[in-house]
Motif scaffolding. Structure first.
Motif, PDB file in Angstrom:
ATOM      1  N   MET A 188      34.859 -20.892  31.061  1.00 33.18           N
ATOM      2  CA  MET A 188      34.323 -19.886  30.147  1.00 33.18           C
ATOM      3  C   MET A 188      35.152 -19.820  28.870  1.00 33.18           C
ATOM      4  SD  MET A 188      32.934 -16.708  32.517  1.00 33.18           S
ATOM      5  CE  MET A 188      34.488 -16.340  33.322  1.00 33.18           C
ATOM      6  N   GLY A 189      36.474 -19.885  29.021  1.00 30.45           N
ATOM      7  CA  GLY A 189      37.335 -19.849  27.852  1.00 30.45           C
ATOM      8  C   GLY A 189      37.105 -21.037  26.939  1.00 30.45           C
ATOM      9  N   LEU A 190      36.912 -22.224  27.528  1.00 27.00           N
ATOM     10  CA  LEU A 190      36.646 -23.418  26.732  1.00 27.00           C
ATOM     11  C   LEU A 190      35.306 -23.347  26.016  1.00 27.00           C
ATOM     12  CD1 LEU A 190      37.926 -26.166  29.203  1.00 27.00           C
ATOM     13  CD2 LEU A 190      39.019 -25.417  27.075  1.00 27.00           C
ATOM     14  N   ASP A 191      34.412 -22.508  26.539  1.00 24.42           N
ATOM     15  CA  ASP A 191      33.082 -22.392  25.936  1.00 24.42           C
ATOM     16  C   ASP A 191      32.964 -21.176  25.012  1.00 24.42           C
ATOM     17  OD1 ASP A 191      30.476 -23.389  25.572  1.00 24.42           O
ATOM     18  OD2 ASP A 191      29.668 -21.976  27.039  1.00 24.42           O
ATOM     19  N   GLY A 192      34.096 -20.570  24.660  1.00 24.40           N
ATOM     20  CA  GLY A 192      34.069 -19.521  23.652  1.00 24.40           C
ATOM     21  C   GLY A 192      33.981 -18.096  24.162  1.00 24.40           C
ATOM     22  N   VAL A 193      34.065 -17.883  25.479  1.00 21.48           N
ATOM     23  CA  VAL A 193      34.094 -16.508  25.997  1.00 21.48           C
ATOM     24  C   VAL A 193      35.403 -15.853  25.563  1.00 21.48           C
ATOM     25  CG1 VAL A 193      34.143 -15.079  28.075  1.00 21.48           C
ATOM     26  CG2 VAL A 193      32.579 -17.035  27.934  1.00 21.48           C
ATOM     27  N   SER A 223      44.335 -20.330  26.760  1.00 14.32           N
ATOM     28  CA  SER A 223      43.190 -20.410  25.858  1.00 14.32           C
ATOM     29  C   SER A 223      42.937 -19.122  25.087  1.00 14.32           C
ATOM     30  CB  SER A 223      41.927 -20.788  26.639  1.00 14.32           C
ATOM     31  OG  SER A 223      41.661 -19.821  27.636  1.00 14.32           O
ATOM     32  N   GLY A 224      43.730 -18.091  25.375  1.00 13.60           N
ATOM     33  CA  GLY A 224      43.567 -16.837  24.652  1.00 13.60           C
ATOM     34  C   GLY A 224      42.459 -15.974  25.224  1.00 13.60           C
ATOM     35  N   GLY A 225      42.334 -14.777  24.671  1.00 14.02           N
ATOM     36  CA  GLY A 225      41.288 -13.861  25.094  1.00 14.02           C
ATOM     37  C   GLY A 225      41.827 -12.577  25.669  1.00 14.02           C
ATOM     38  N   ILE A 226      40.902 -11.734  26.084  1.00 10.16           N
ATOM     39  CA  ILE A 226      41.205 -10.420  26.661  1.00 10.16           C
ATOM     40  C   ILE A 226      40.776 -10.433  28.119  1.00 10.16           C
ATOM     41  CG2 ILE A 226      40.701  -7.954  26.560  1.00 10.16           C
ATOM     42  CD1 ILE A 226      40.002  -8.431  23.564  1.00 10.16           C
ATOM     43  N   TYR A 227      41.662 -10.047  29.013  1.00 14.40           N
ATOM     44  CA  TYR A 227      41.361 -10.024  30.449  1.00 14.40           C
ATOM     45  C   TYR A 227      41.402  -8.583  30.931  1.00 14.40           C
ATOM     46  CZ  TYR A 227      40.861 -12.251  35.021  1.00 14.40           C
ATOM     47  OH  TYR A 227      40.371 -12.688  36.231  1.00 14.40           O
ATOM     48  N   LEU A 273      41.130  -2.324  21.635  1.00 16.92           N
ATOM     49  CA  LEU A 273      41.533  -3.713  21.488  1.00 16.92           C
ATOM     50  C   LEU A 273      40.932  -4.306  20.224  1.00 16.92           C
ATOM     51  CD1 LEU A 273      40.779  -4.793  25.141  1.00 16.92           C
ATOM     52  CD2 LEU A 273      43.021  -4.351  24.198  1.00 16.92           C
ATOM     53  N   PHE A 274      41.419  -5.444  19.861  1.00 22.80           N
ATOM     54  CA  PHE A 274      40.870  -6.166  18.735  1.00 22.80           C
ATOM     55  C   PHE A 274      40.307  -7.490  19.214  1.00 22.80           C
ATOM     56  CE2 PHE A 274      44.166  -3.440  17.027  1.00 22.80           C
ATOM     57  CZ  PHE A 274      43.464  -2.772  16.039  1.00 22.80           C
ATOM     58  N   ILE A 275      39.030  -7.706  18.958  1.00 18.68           N
ATOM     59  CA  ILE A 275      38.412  -8.968  19.318  1.00 18.68           C
ATOM     60  C   ILE A 275      38.726  -9.979  18.236  1.00 18.68           C
ATOM     61  CG2 ILE A 275      36.238 -10.169  19.697  1.00 18.68           C
ATOM     62  CD1 ILE A 275      35.109  -7.693  20.866  1.00 18.68           C
ATOM     63  N   LEU A 276      39.361 -11.074  18.609  1.00 15.76           N
ATOM     64  CA  LEU A 276      39.690 -12.127  17.667  1.00 15.76           C
ATOM     65  C   LEU A 276      38.480 -13.041  17.483  1.00 15.76           C
ATOM     66  CD1 LEU A 276      43.165 -13.137  19.087  1.00 15.76           C
ATOM     67  CD2 LEU A 276      42.611 -11.237  17.588  1.00 15.76           C
ATOM     68  N   VAL A 277      38.370 -13.628  16.329  1.00 13.58           N
ATOM     69  CA  VAL A 277      37.300 -14.602  16.143  1.00 13.58           C
ATOM     70  C   VAL A 277      37.616 -15.825  16.983  1.00 13.58           C
ATOM     71  CG1 VAL A 277      36.718 -13.814  13.841  1.00 13.58           C
ATOM     72  CG2 VAL A 277      38.445 -15.566  14.103  1.00 13.58           C
ATOM     73  N   GLY A 278      36.588 -16.558  17.391  1.00 13.12           N
ATOM     74  CA  GLY A 278      36.766 -17.630  18.366  1.00 13.12           C
ATOM     75  C   GLY A 278      37.746 -18.695  17.952  1.00 13.12           C
ATOM     76  N   SER A 279      37.797 -19.036  16.665  1.00  8.22           N
ATOM     77  CA  SER A 279      38.698 -20.104  16.252  1.00  8.22           C
ATOM     78  C   SER A 279      40.153 -19.741  16.474  1.00  8.22           C
ATOM     79  CB  SER A 279      38.469 -20.428  14.769  1.00  8.22           C
ATOM     80  OG  SER A 279      38.705 -19.277  13.969  1.00  8.22           O
ATOM     81  N   GLU A 280      40.485 -18.458  16.365  1.00  8.60           N
ATOM     82  CA  GLU A 280      41.867 -18.033  16.594  1.00  8.60           C
ATOM     83  C   GLU A 280      42.199 -18.032  18.091  1.00  8.60           C
ATOM     84  OE1 GLU A 280      43.172 -14.514  14.478  1.00  8.60           O
ATOM     85  OE2 GLU A 280      41.533 -14.764  13.087  1.00  8.60           O
ATOM     86  N   LEU A 281      41.226 -17.620  18.916  1.00  9.07           N
ATOM     87  CA  LEU A 281      41.484 -17.547  20.349  1.00  9.07           C
ATOM     88  C   LEU A 281      41.716 -18.916  20.961  1.00  9.07           C
ATOM     89  CD1 LEU A 281      38.838 -14.930  21.481  1.00  9.07           C
ATOM     90  CD2 LEU A 281      41.299 -14.719  21.734  1.00  9.07           C
ATOM     91  N   ASN A 282      40.931 -19.883  20.568  1.00  8.96           N
ATOM     92  CA  ASN A 282      40.945 -21.172  21.247  1.00  8.96           C
ATOM     93  C   ASN A 282      41.424 -22.302  20.348  1.00  8.96           C
ATOM     94  OD1 ASN A 282      39.681 -20.272  23.761  1.00  8.96           O
ATOM     95  ND2 ASN A 282      37.943 -19.808  22.462  1.00  8.96           N
ATOM     96  N   HIS A 286      40.845 -27.083  20.535  1.00  9.51           N
ATOM     97  CA  HIS A 286      39.781 -27.502  19.637  1.00  9.51           C
ATOM     98  C   HIS A 286      39.088 -28.758  20.173  1.00  9.51           C
ATOM     99  CE1 HIS A 286      37.576 -28.008  15.920  1.00  9.51           C
ATOM    100  NE2 HIS A 286      38.003 -29.272  15.847  1.00  9.51           N
ATOM    101  N   GLY A 287      37.780 -28.671  20.311  1.00  9.22           N
ATOM    102  CA  GLY A 287      37.009 -29.831  20.761  1.00  9.22           C
ATOM    103  C   GLY A 287      36.839 -29.945  22.251  1.00  9.22           C
ATOM    104  N   HIS A 288      37.557 -29.170  23.024  1.00  4.50           N
ATOM    105  CA  HIS A 288      37.463 -29.298  24.493  1.00  4.50           C
ATOM    106  C   HIS A 288      36.219 -28.628  25.057  1.00  4.50           C
ATOM    107  CE1 HIS A 288      41.470 -31.038  25.544  1.00  4.50           C
ATOM    108  NE2 HIS A 288      41.711 -30.652  24.301  1.00  4.50           N
ATOM    109  N   GLY A 289      35.682 -27.643  24.335  1.00  9.82           N
ATOM    110  CA  GLY A 289      34.553 -26.894  24.873  1.00  9.82           C
ATOM    111  C   GLY A 289      33.331 -27.748  25.116  1.00  9.82           C
ATOM    112  N   SER A 290      33.166 -28.819  24.360  1.00  2.46           N
ATOM    113  CA  SER A 290      31.981 -29.656  24.496  1.00  2.46           C
ATOM    114  C   SER A 290      32.036 -30.568  25.712  1.00  2.46           C
ATOM    115  CB  SER A 290      31.812 -30.504  23.227  1.00  2.46           C
ATOM    116  OG  SER A 290      32.961 -31.329  23.054  1.00  2.46           O
TER     117      SER A 290
END
Length: 700
Positions: A188-193, A223-227, A273-282, A286-290
């Motif tokens: 999920m993290g690799l796909d931008g969640v 991979s970053g994010g909020i848990y 909380l602050f939701i970060l834009v996807g490019s900052e989180l992951n 870069h490129g692994h989500g595909s």
């Protein structure tokens, strides 16, 4: 840049099958979340029915009542304008699943079934549920008619997918899935969640909290994010205590957490909380989500943030000082006892207090419970105050201090005999005085002689202790009759002692056999270790000693110093010159420290006699010879197999240790063995002989 959101997670003290109480606690947590501005509320696993329903999950009634509760939640004005994430069992295409139901404004957005089952140790999820094995697949679920009438929906999405709101993407994990090597949050993290939620029913074990915390932190460290983590809390009707620890973690840092132990039924944790834009989180991936199959996204026309509330993504990590094992023993079993007492309808506890480490530990746990109750009332917990008043039968009562409450709900009794020493009697009396329990001295000699008189009348024989010339069989039988008389008297006084004081209600009998004694069966079947519940049945002797040392410092219970200094003894054989001649470790043929090591090898490392010997000759090489290790291993397995039958009737115990021998829920092994272990012991003897000859061991 990012947007500010407020999310809420919680710990709820749910009770299996108490649908009305569970509903009220769920609704209360949602109400608190909304009052604090939250737009998403996460609850524990299977919170509608309670996680511990066990074989009640097979009953259609359980599924029906869960949907009835869900209907009330959907209809409530409190659940409007906030995404609510609740847990319940659901039957889909005649298969039963453990599910999350996520809804907003009377519309079910998604039903997400659990994909990885907890099916080890005390968990048996695959007995009741099937895992959802259709990775990245969504099907249509046909809603029951009662839900259709509320939502206007015929079908809703059911399967492995995520929610895509106007400002972020939210993915779900459920308890065991976090512990799995291939956790869903990875893909999920690799796909931008960006926001991961975990609804859990994770139980307390000593020293486990740190492992859980590290897993949650690692989920977003790479991979970053909020848990967002929610967990059940309390005793929901069985041996487990679920220990809360609701928390929020961002990019591997804890930013908020709830208490691990608490008497409060609803603990809601809201955080901005602050939701970060996807490019900052992951950015590091870069490129692994595909590379993997993309998550199926359900679009939700709803925002967790305000459109104009754009700001820098900042947060403040905090340090979480987890409890020591001694603190865990003080708090976990105490909270478990409180839930059991207030929900059982009884008026208090009765404990046979021998003046030894085990029963004194139980007494201290009850005292700690009273300390926690008084603190909760002092902090304004009205539910705890109502429960106390109901227990003591006084609607105006307000406890002033733990000793006072202890006197009203806790009765201790020293059951002495002609084989008991004055030292143990005095130690029990002094400890009872310091904790404030109502204490009694009961002499059991008359009852023992009465039973032996019946035996003598029938057989014409009167058995003698070994010290008086009797055989081993006579000696053991005379010890056991004393122990079993204590059990009978404990239940008699539990039922009638309050009646004799003109007070209503009965008392729950507390047991005090530790996990190491249970391993070897070093107790009498149906003696005073046979009780209603046992708060220390999953705790080792060494940990109990550390706990009592903690109680000396924490509660100033100085009576414990002499208890700790005395050698453990059952006091069932005649005294020698007024002094104890019988000790537990001598009777068992090994020390409690050795038993703890053996217990872990047997259960956690899954060792039989031979592999245990092979490990111990290295672990104990500095203190014991191979021959001595072999003797220890053989002696343990003989005792274990001879006494395994006792585990079938062992008192339900607080589960605190991963090597518990509890036959009923945790340690599923036979109870009729060939106690000679011919093949296994011969393998050990061969290895000992090889070592004596200087040959290399053969482990093939």
């Amino acid at each position: 840049m990012g947007r500010k959101v407020t999310l809420a997670t919680c710990s709820l003290d749910q009770w299996a099958l108490e649908f009305d109480g569970n509903f009220e606690r769920i609704l209360k947590s949602i109400e608190i979340a909304k009052e604090n501005g939250a737009k998403y509320r996460l609850g524990p696993e299977l919170e509608i029915c309670g996680y511990g329903c066990a074989d009640h999950f097979h009953e259609s009634d359980t599924l029906l009542h869960c949907f009835e509760v869900l209907k009330k939640l959907l209809e409530s004005p409190i659940t409007q304008d906030i995404i609510c994430d609740v847990g319940m069992p659901i039957m889909h295409r005649n298969v039963r699943y453990n599910c999350r139901v996520i809804f907003l404004n009377r519309q079910i957005l998604l039903i997400r079934p659990k994909m990885l089952m907890a099916n080890h140790g005390i968990y048996r999820e695959m007995r009741w549920f099937s895992p959802w094995t259709k990775f990245r697949t969504v099907e249509e679920y046909f809603l029951p008619r009662m839900i259709q009438q509320v939502t206007g929906q015929d079908t809703v999405p059911f399967g492995d997918c995520v929610l895509s709101t106007r400002d972020t993407c939210i993915g779900t994990e459920m308890c065991e899935e976090l512990w799995h090597p291939s956790s869903p949050h990875i893909q999920m993290g690799l796909d931008g969640v960006e926001i991961f939620t975990n609804s859990s029913a994770s139980h307390h074990e000593l020293r486990k909290a740190n492992q859980r915390l590290n897993l949650i932190k690692s989920a977003t460290a790479k991979s970053g994010g909020i848990y967002l983590y929610a967990n059940q809390r309390g005793c929901d009707g069985d041996r487990l205590y679920y220990d809360g620890c609701a928390m929020v973690v961002i990019n591997g840092d804890v930013v908020a957490h709830g208490a691990q132990f608490s008497l409060t039924e609803v603990v809601s944790l809201e955080i901005i909380l602050f939701i970060l834009v996807g490019s900052e989180l992951n950015a590091t991936h870069h490129g692994h989500g595909s590379e993997s199959k993309q998550c199926y996204r359900i679009k939700v026309d709803f925002s967790l943030s305000s459109n104009d509330d754009i700001c820098l993504p900042i947060y403040q990590p905090i340090t979480w000082n987890l409890h020591t094992p001694e603190e865990e023993i003080s708090l976990g079993p105490a909270c478990w006892l409180w839930d059991y007492l207030r929900r059982s309808g009884q008026a208090g506890f009765l404990l046979p207090l021998s003046g030894g480490v085990d029963s004194s530990s139980v007494a201290c746990i009850v005292y700690s419970m009273c300390v926690q109750v008084c603190k909760a009332i002092e902090n304004g917990d009205n539910q705890v105050l109502q429960d106390v008043r109901r227990l003591v039968g006084n609607e105006t009562y307000f406890p002033q201090q733990p000793r006072e409450l202890c006197r009203l709900i806790f009765t201790t009794c020293y059951m002495g005999s002609e084989n008991s020493s004055a030292d143990t009697c005095n130690r029990a009396k002094e400890l009872a005085s310091q904790i404030g329990s109502t204490h009694m001295n009961i002499n059991i000699d008359m009852a023992v002689k009465g039973i032996l008189g019946i035996f003598s009348l029938v057989t014409g024989k009167w058995p003698q202790f070994r010290a008086n010339g009797g055989s081993h069989r006579e000696n053991l039988a005379l010890q056991n009759v004393q122990a079993r008389v204590r059990m009978v008297l404990a239940y008699l006084f539990a039922q009638l002692s309050l009646w004799s004081r003109l007070k209503p209600g009965g008392l729950l009998v507390l047991g005090s056999a530790n996990v190491d004694e249970s391993l070897t069966g070093y107790f009498t079947k149906y003696d005073c270790s046979s009780a209603d519940i046992n708060p220390i049945g999953g705790i080792s002797k060494n940990d109990l000693k550390g706990f009592l040392q903690f109680c000396v410092r924490q509660f100033q219970l100085t009576a414990l110093k002499s208890i700790l200094a005395a050698p453990p003894t059952a006091e069932l054989e005649p005294l020698t010159d007024g002094q104890v001649s019988q000790t537990d470790e001598a009777d068992m043929g090994m020390t409690y420290s050795e038993l703890s090591v053996i217990g872990r090898l047997r259960k956690i490392s899954k060792c039989g006699p031979f592999s245990m010997f092979c490990k111990l000759i290295h672990m104990w090489k500095d203190v014991l010879s191979p021959t001595e290790v072999a003797q220890k291993v053989k002696h343990f397995f003989r005792m274990y197999s001879m006494n395994r039958h006792k585990m079938t009737t062992v008192t339900p115990s607080y589960h605190a240790e991963s090597y518990s021998p509890d036959d009923n829920r945790f340690d599923l092994r036979p109870f009729l063995y060939n106690t000679r272990w011919n093949w296994q012991f011969q393998s050990i003897d061969n290895q000992v002989a090889n070592r004596v000859k200087g040959m290399r061991p053969n482990f093939s």
